[in-house]
Design a protein around this motif. Structure first.
Motif, PDB file in Angstrom:
ATOM      1  N   GLY A 173      24.142   2.415 -19.171  1.00 12.23           N
ATOM      2  CA  GLY A 173      23.425   1.167 -19.830  1.00 12.23           C
ATOM      3  C   GLY A 173      22.044   1.274 -19.353  1.00 12.23           C
ATOM      4  O   GLY A 173      21.138   1.049 -20.135  1.00 12.23           O
ATOM      5  N   GLU A 174      21.806   1.146 -17.997  1.00 13.38           N
ATOM      6  CA  GLU A 174      20.659   0.903 -17.557  1.00 13.38           C
ATOM      7  C   GLU A 174      19.868   2.199 -18.012  1.00 13.38           C
ATOM      8  O   GLU A 174      18.726   2.271 -17.939  1.00 13.38           O
ATOM      9  CB  GLU A 174      20.788   1.070 -15.987  1.00 13.38           C
ATOM     10  CG  GLU A 174      19.575   0.793 -15.102  1.00 13.38           C
ATOM     11  CD  GLU A 174      18.920  -0.663 -15.281  1.00 13.38           C
ATOM     12  OE1 GLU A 174      19.606  -1.498 -15.777  1.00 13.38           O
ATOM     13  OE2 GLU A 174      17.944  -0.596 -14.828  1.00 13.38           O
ATOM     14  N   THR A 175      20.494   3.395 -18.009  1.00 11.89           N
ATOM     15  CA  THR A 175      19.743   4.661 -18.517  1.00 11.89           C
ATOM     16  C   THR A 175      19.154   4.183 -19.724  1.00 11.89           C
ATOM     17  O   THR A 175      17.782   4.650 -19.685  1.00 11.89           O
ATOM     18  CB  THR A 175      20.692   5.981 -18.520  1.00 11.89           C
ATOM     19  OG1 THR A 175      21.186   6.021 -17.185  1.00 11.89           O
ATOM     20  CG2 THR A 175      19.606   7.053 -18.658  1.00 11.89           C
ATOM     21  N   LEU A 176      19.662   3.991 -20.495  1.00 14.06           N
ATOM     22  CA  LEU A 176      19.137   3.575 -22.151  1.00 14.06           C
ATOM     23  C   LEU A 176      18.169   2.683 -21.743  1.00 14.06           C
ATOM     24  O   LEU A 176      16.940   2.843 -22.454  1.00 14.06           O
ATOM     25  CB  LEU A 176      20.292   2.945 -22.884  1.00 14.06           C
ATOM     26  CG  LEU A 176      21.195   3.510 -23.969  1.00 14.06           C
ATOM     27  CD1 LEU A 176      21.924   2.682 -24.387  1.00 14.06           C
ATOM     28  CD2 LEU A 176      20.306   4.461 -24.691  1.00 14.06           C
ATOM     29  N   ALA A 177      18.236   1.526 -20.968  1.00 13.42           N
ATOM     30  CA  ALA A 177      17.323   0.559 -21.008  1.00 13.42           C
ATOM     31  C   ALA A 177      15.882   1.671 -20.239  1.00 13.42           C
ATOM     32  O   ALA A 177      14.523   1.216 -20.715  1.00 13.42           O
ATOM     33  CB  ALA A 177      17.563  -0.621 -20.179  1.00 13.42           C
ATOM     34  N   GLU A 178      15.972   2.047 -19.275  1.00 15.85           N
ATOM     35  CA  GLU A 178      14.866   2.541 -18.553  1.00 15.85           C
ATOM     36  C   GLU A 178      14.253   3.582 -19.293  1.00 15.85           C
ATOM     37  O   GLU A 178      13.057   3.876 -19.116  1.00 15.85           O
ATOM     38  CB  GLU A 178      15.307   2.974 -17.136  1.00 15.85           C
ATOM     39  CG  GLU A 178      15.854   1.802 -16.232  1.00 15.85           C
ATOM     40  CD  GLU A 178      16.084   2.295 -14.836  1.00 15.85           C
ATOM     41  OE1 GLU A 178      15.481   3.130 -14.287  1.00 15.85           O
ATOM     42  OE2 GLU A 178      16.448   1.241 -13.939  1.00 15.85           O
ATOM     43  N   ARG A 189      13.201   7.241 -26.436  1.00 16.01           N
ATOM     44  CA  ARG A 189      12.554   8.001 -25.436  1.00 16.01           C
ATOM     45  C   ARG A 189      10.779   7.817 -25.682  1.00 16.01           C
ATOM     46  O   ARG A 189      10.162   7.666 -24.525  1.00 16.01           O
ATOM     47  CB  ARG A 189      12.622   9.376 -25.482  1.00 16.01           C
ATOM     48  CG  ARG A 189      14.150   9.498 -24.660  1.00 16.01           C
ATOM     49  CD  ARG A 189      14.394  11.183 -24.756  1.00 16.01           C
ATOM     50  NE  ARG A 189      14.652  11.801 -26.191  1.00 16.01           N
ATOM     51  CZ  ARG A 189      14.045  12.926 -26.277  1.00 16.01           C
ATOM     52  NH1 ARG A 189      13.076  13.300 -25.397  1.00 16.01           N
ATOM     53  NH2 ARG A 189      14.228  13.591 -27.337  1.00 16.01           N
ATOM     54  N   THR A 190      10.425   7.742 -26.912  1.00 20.07           N
ATOM     55  CA  THR A 190       8.991   7.503 -26.900  1.00 20.07           C
ATOM     56  C   THR A 190       8.582   6.109 -26.873  1.00 20.07           C
ATOM     57  O   THR A 190       7.775   6.073 -26.328  1.00 20.07           O
ATOM     58  CB  THR A 190       8.569   7.880 -28.634  1.00 20.07           C
ATOM     59  OG1 THR A 190       9.385   8.810 -29.061  1.00 20.07           O
ATOM     60  CG2 THR A 190       7.032   7.796 -28.669  1.00 20.07           C
ATOM     61  N   ALA A 196      16.203  -3.375 -28.271  1.00 21.47           N
ATOM     62  CA  ALA A 196      17.826  -2.909 -28.698  1.00 21.47           C
ATOM     63  C   ALA A 196      18.129  -2.100 -27.631  1.00 21.47           C
ATOM     64  O   ALA A 196      19.528  -2.158 -27.265  1.00 21.47           O
ATOM     65  CB  ALA A 196      17.406  -2.064 -30.005  1.00 21.47           C
ATOM     66  N   ALA A 197      17.504  -1.314 -27.169  1.00 18.85           N
ATOM     67  CA  ALA A 197      18.007  -0.418 -25.896  1.00 18.85           C
ATOM     68  C   ALA A 197      18.412  -1.174 -24.705  1.00 18.85           C
ATOM     69  O   ALA A 197      19.424  -0.921 -24.331  1.00 18.85           O
ATOM     70  CB  ALA A 197      16.799   0.573 -25.508  1.00 18.85           C
ATOM     71  N   VAL A 198      17.757  -2.276 -24.331  1.00 12.51           N
ATOM     72  CA  VAL A 198      18.250  -3.237 -23.338  1.00 12.51           C
ATOM     73  C   VAL A 198      19.480  -3.815 -23.702  1.00 12.51           C
ATOM     74  O   VAL A 198      20.613  -3.934 -23.023  1.00 12.51           O
ATOM     75  CB  VAL A 198      17.144  -4.432 -22.800  1.00 12.51           C
ATOM     76  CG1 VAL A 198      17.764  -5.384 -21.972  1.00 12.51           C
ATOM     77  CG2 VAL A 198      15.951  -3.884 -22.320  1.00 12.51           C
ATOM     78  N   VAL A 199      19.475  -4.478 -25.037  1.00 12.25           N
ATOM     79  CA  VAL A 199      20.754  -5.031 -25.347  1.00 12.25           C
ATOM     80  C   VAL A 199      21.984  -4.026 -25.304  1.00 12.25           C
ATOM     81  O   VAL A 199      23.137  -4.467 -24.942  1.00 12.25           O
ATOM     82  CB  VAL A 199      20.559  -5.829 -26.778  1.00 12.25           C
ATOM     83  CG1 VAL A 199      21.869  -6.044 -27.414  1.00 12.25           C
ATOM     84  CG2 VAL A 199      19.726  -6.838 -26.531  1.00 12.25           C
TER      85      VAL A 199
END
Lengths: 350, 301
Positions: free
Chosen positions: B25-30, B168-169, B190-193
């Motif tokens: 999940g953190e990977t998505l956000a970061e 990623r962009t 959305a990525a953070v959520v």
């Protein structure tokens, strides 16, 4: 952090009048009221009466006993907040206050185990400061030598510090005469911080306030403080102007670590008297938030530390009066922080 | 000796799963350019929601879903603050962590010591009979099997889909999205959520499959471990998977040795994964941040 393509309108002092204190006060009131309203809804959801709960909390916070409690809670918070403020001026994020506080307490307790007599307390304070500085030093050395970000390493070192303390109190330093709870033997009377006359408050608060003034003076009125600000503002420019950026970063962080270590040792010698699991009760993290709430300005950070200390003490009354878990107060603290941070601050133009 | 290895590796998978979900999940956000220290909070609310809903409905799957929702909702607070109110990411994340800590202590007291149905280990037919590997990998709870799929899936999604490219962009060059008429803020939010939802699943796994209990502060820093793990893994999902098992192995080693009469101080071992991560960061040095998404690097300076 969204990138804005539209140019930000530049506020002209001629056209737009300076927003008055009234508007600022209005925003603050609105933010705080919002936080309390949400907290009340949660209390209702839990079946508690928000009005009596909050009134009880405020009443108990203003009793003499609680005020002493608040001052004692605030003392390490003030020091640990300074440990964030000072490096922040040089552009360093010290998220490792928690670990530095723990190591400070551990170093103090270690000295307390071997040294007795009147020299013990001063030596403990020095050891605590050195311990904290060492812990922060590990992180900043990685930053200065190989360029690893200090926010990451200080955060990681918090957990190492906790494990170091737990290791010591579960085995080598365990009090053989203690109850079942693992802890070090309690400090002797002469190793404890003296109390301010006529109160239950230990002398650590004096130390904390002096440190805060010293930090303020250093940042505001010394060449060193100015160099830190230049480095924090633009490290490349600082380097080209001939400042020794690496050494400045190192000094700022070591001083910060020393302050956090001092926070740990005064908490130990003033309140806890022995190392135990859960010793720090998040002092490092709460202090980070206090410093940030004050936008890394030293004297407002003192006020923020006192405010957060008051809220934490209020949590104890929640437990006593309303039967809610003490940690519930973290909700109120977080809501107030979010409201203040998101809706009262000047929007940064970055 | 070999059964010690099997024990430790099995324990690594068992203990690493919750961390892996949170770290993915953190990977998505970061990767979208946002650091979320509130992951710890998302795990906690996920753990409580998962356990409570499992207790109320009798279905651990409903609990898992509730954990995802709760974790995502808490992360929404972080998203709103950092994306739309532009507040500092570290401080906001810590605040969100405290919010999660407080909320779970307020609503969790009723579930301390209460029994709830949880996930039990299910041996995968055939695969679980494979010597060594079968025991290590295929005698776990169903959520762990999901985690085997989650990391490769996330890797593929980030790499090969349109959504992954947009995410990623947003983390590398948000301006480019602006130019093409996308809203980077929305993508980041959305990525953070979504990341918070994954952390919530991790928390729910911890409560309903690993510990089979709820208690205050039960995640004990796993969310922060997840955050550091992502850096250790240089923002790559498959490395996150490997790193999670490394942490899991460190957790499993002391009990496994103790069972064989070798007493070891648990806390010396607990520090090990952090020390390994620090050592790796020191060795990689500046290269660690070079691997970071461009927009994330600004947060770290």
């Amino acid at each position: 952090m969204t990138t804005q393509l539209t140019p930000t309108p530049v506020a002209s002092p001629l056209v737009s009048p300076k927003p008055g204190y009234l508007a600022a006060a209005g925003r603050w009131t609105g933010a705080l009221a919002g936080a309390i309203a949400i907290f009340s809804v949660l209390l209702i959801a839990k079946g508690a009466n928000p009005v009596t709960t909050l009134v009880d909390m405020v009443v108990s916070m203003t009793s003499g006993f609680s005020i002493e409690q608040i001052v004692m809670k605030a003392a390490p918070l003030v020091l640990a907040a300074m440990a964030v403020v000072l490096p922040a001026r040089a552009g360093l994020a010290n998220v490792g206050g928690e670990g530095q506080v723990i190591i400070g307490a551990v170093a103090g307790a270690g000295v307390g185990l071997v040294v007795s007599g009147p020299a013990a307390l001063p030596l403990m304070l020095v050891a605590g400061a050195l311990g904290g500085a060492l812990w922060a030093g590990l992180a900043v050395m990685l930053r200065v030598t190989v360029g690893v970000n200090e926010a990451v390493t200080t955060l990681l070192l918090n957990y190492v510090a906790l494990d170091v303390m737990l290791y010591l109190i579960y085995e080598p330093w365990k009090d053989a005469q203690g109850s079942g709870q693992p802890a070090t033997p309690p400090l002797s009377i002469e190793q404890r911080l003296p109390l301010l006359s006529g109160t239950a408050v230990h002398a650590g608060i004096i130390l904390a306030l002096l440190a805060a003034v010293a930090v303020w003076f250093t940042l505001r009125h010394t060449a060193f403080g100015f160099r830190l600000a230049v480095t924090g503002g633009n490290p490349e420019a600082a380097r080209r102007a001939g400042l020794r950026v690496g050494r400045l970063l190192l000094t700022a962080m070591l001083l910060g670590g020393a302050l956090a270590g001092l926070a740990g040792v005064i908490h130990l010698a003033g309140v806890e008297f022995k190392l135990r699991p859960g010793l720090t009760t998040n002092i490092g993290y709460i202090a980070f938030l206090a410093a940030w709430l004050a936008r890394h300005n030293p004297l407002p950070a003192v006020a923020a530390a006192f405010m957060l200390a008051a809220i934490t003490v209020g949590g104890d009354s929640l437990q006593l009066d309303s039967g809610l878990p003490a940690a519930t107060v973290n909700v109120l603290m977080a809501l107030i922080l979010l409201a203040v941070l998101g809706w009262t601050a000047k929007r940064s133009s970055s | 000796m070999s059964d010690l290895v099997v024990d430790v590796l099995t324990g690594a998978v068992r203990g690493g799963t919750a961390i892996m979900f949170a770290a993915l999940g953190e990977t998505l956000a970061e990767r979208a350019g946002v650091v979320n220290l509130g992951t710890e909070g998302s795990m906690l609310v996920g753990a409580l929601a998962g356990y409570a809903i499992a207790a109320e409905t009798g279905s651990p799957w409903a609990g898992l879903a509730a954990g995802a929702v709760a974790g995502g909702l808490l992360a929404l607070v972080h998203a709103v603050m950092v994306v739309w109110r532009r507040s500092d990411q570290f401080a906001t994340g810590l605040t969100v962590m405290f919010l999660g800590l407080g909320l779970t202590s307020l609503f969790g007291a009723a579930y301390v010591g209460r029994a709830a149905p949880g996930f039990d280990p299910v041996a995968v037919p055939l695969l679980s009979d494979v010597p060594l590997l079968g025991e290590i990998l295929f005698q776990h709870d169903p959520v762990t099997y999901l985690s085997f799929l989650a990391a490769p899936l996330l890797w593929w999604w980030l790499r090969s889909t349109r959504g992954g490219l947009l995410l990623r962009t947003a983390g590398e060059r948000a301006d480019v999205l602006h130019v093409h008429g996308y809203r980077p803020g929305l993508i980041r939010g959305a990525a953070v959520v979504a990341g918070g939802a994954l952390a919530g699943i991790g928390g729910a796994q911890l409560a309903t499959a690993y510990a089979h209990a709820w208690f205050e502060g039960m995640t004990a820093g796993r969310g922060f471990i997840a955050v550091s793990l992502v850096i250790f893994a240089a923002w790559r999902p498959l490395w996150v998977m490997a790193g999670s098992y490394l942490f899991g192995a460190a957790l499993a080693l002391a009990p496994a040795l103790q069972a064989r009469g070798i007493s070891l101080n648990q806390f010396a071992l607990d520090a090990l994964p952090f020390l390994i991560t620090l050592a790796i960061l020191a060795i990689l040095g500046r290269r660690t941040l070079r691997a970071a998404p461009e927009e994330l690097r600004r947060v770290f300076t």
